[in-house]
Scaffold this motif. Sequence first.
Motif, PDB file in Angstrom:
ATOM      1  N   CYS A 140     -22.133  14.220  19.764  1.00 19.87           N
ATOM      2  CA  CYS A 140     -21.984  13.969  18.325  1.00 19.87           C
ATOM      3  C   CYS A 140     -20.508  13.776  17.946  1.00 19.87           C
ATOM      4  O   CYS A 140     -19.651  14.546  18.381  1.00 19.87           O
ATOM      5  CB  CYS A 140     -22.574  15.140  17.546  1.00 19.87           C
ATOM      6  N   CYS A 145     -18.942  19.397  15.525  1.00 23.16           N
ATOM      7  CA  CYS A 145     -20.259  19.337  16.149  1.00 23.16           C
ATOM      8  C   CYS A 145     -20.087  18.725  17.532  1.00 23.16           C
ATOM      9  O   CYS A 145     -19.360  17.743  17.673  1.00 23.16           O
ATOM     10  CB  CYS A 145     -21.245  18.506  15.326  1.00 23.16           C
ATOM     11  N   CYS A 161     -25.640  13.540  16.339  1.00 20.70           N
ATOM     12  CA  CYS A 161     -26.750  14.266  16.966  1.00 20.70           C
ATOM     13  C   CYS A 161     -27.982  14.278  16.073  1.00 20.70           C
ATOM     14  O   CYS A 161     -29.081  14.471  16.545  1.00 20.70           O
ATOM     15  CB  CYS A 161     -26.324  15.694  17.276  1.00 20.70           C
ATOM     16  N   SER A 162     -27.759  14.108  14.766  1.00 25.62           N
ATOM     17  CA  SER A 162     -28.847  14.338  13.812  1.00 25.62           C
ATOM     18  C   SER A 162     -28.543  13.627  12.503  1.00 25.62           C
ATOM     19  O   SER A 162     -27.394  13.269  12.241  1.00 25.62           O
ATOM     20  CB  SER A 162     -28.939  15.846  13.535  1.00 25.62           C
ATOM     21  N   CYS A 165     -25.833  15.556  10.536  1.00 25.82           N
ATOM     22  CA  CYS A 165     -24.424  15.230  10.790  1.00 25.82           C
ATOM     23  C   CYS A 165     -24.057  13.864  10.216  1.00 25.82           C
ATOM     24  O   CYS A 165     -22.973  13.678   9.680  1.00 25.82           O
ATOM     25  CB  CYS A 165     -24.122  15.273  12.291  1.00 25.82           C
TER      26      CYS A 165
HETATM   27 ZN   LIG Z   1     -23.834  16.726  15.154  1.00 27.02          ZN
END
Ligand SMILES: [Zn+2]
Length: 179
Positions: A140, A145, A161-162, A165
Amino acid sequence: MAVTVGLVNALTPGEMRGRPYPAPGVDERAAAATEGLRAGGRRYAEATPGEADELAGVAARLRVVFEAVARGDADAAASQVNQLLKETDARPHLDRHDGEPWHLHFHGAGGTRAGDWAASCATALAVVLGGELYDRLGVCTAPHCDRVYVDTSRNGTRRFCSTACQNRVKTAAFRARNA
Ligand SMILES: [Zn+2]
């Protein structure tokens, strides 16, 4: 690959979505390992504390592969995967149980469940690194993160990552523009 990503993100220390992510303590490790194994959506049996310890060691070594690819060092990534394949003695094996159709398992040398998972994750990484999408492993890029991901998007432009984020970064950029 979901389990590989799940184990790395659940069991390796660092930062997650803006907060410190310490290595899970002895009491939390089994739960974290189980969460990692189930990241692919299958209800695998809970990890025992012993398996969790072993899986935490495996996860740390799997993380090295993601980090190498993220900094553009495919050679280091490949050599780490080869080392893991050798150590785990990954052997493909067709299995059929519980009314499921034939499917591929990877057995490790030790005969332990964690060893089998290590073999399986190493093989999954080998398949990615040996194919066209070899650079799709990532760490990420959001501040604070370092969770990992596999970019399965069509154009291969994933950086986070998501969505959590991604949204954090978007919001920060928006604030900076309006400051
Ligand atoms: Zn992240």
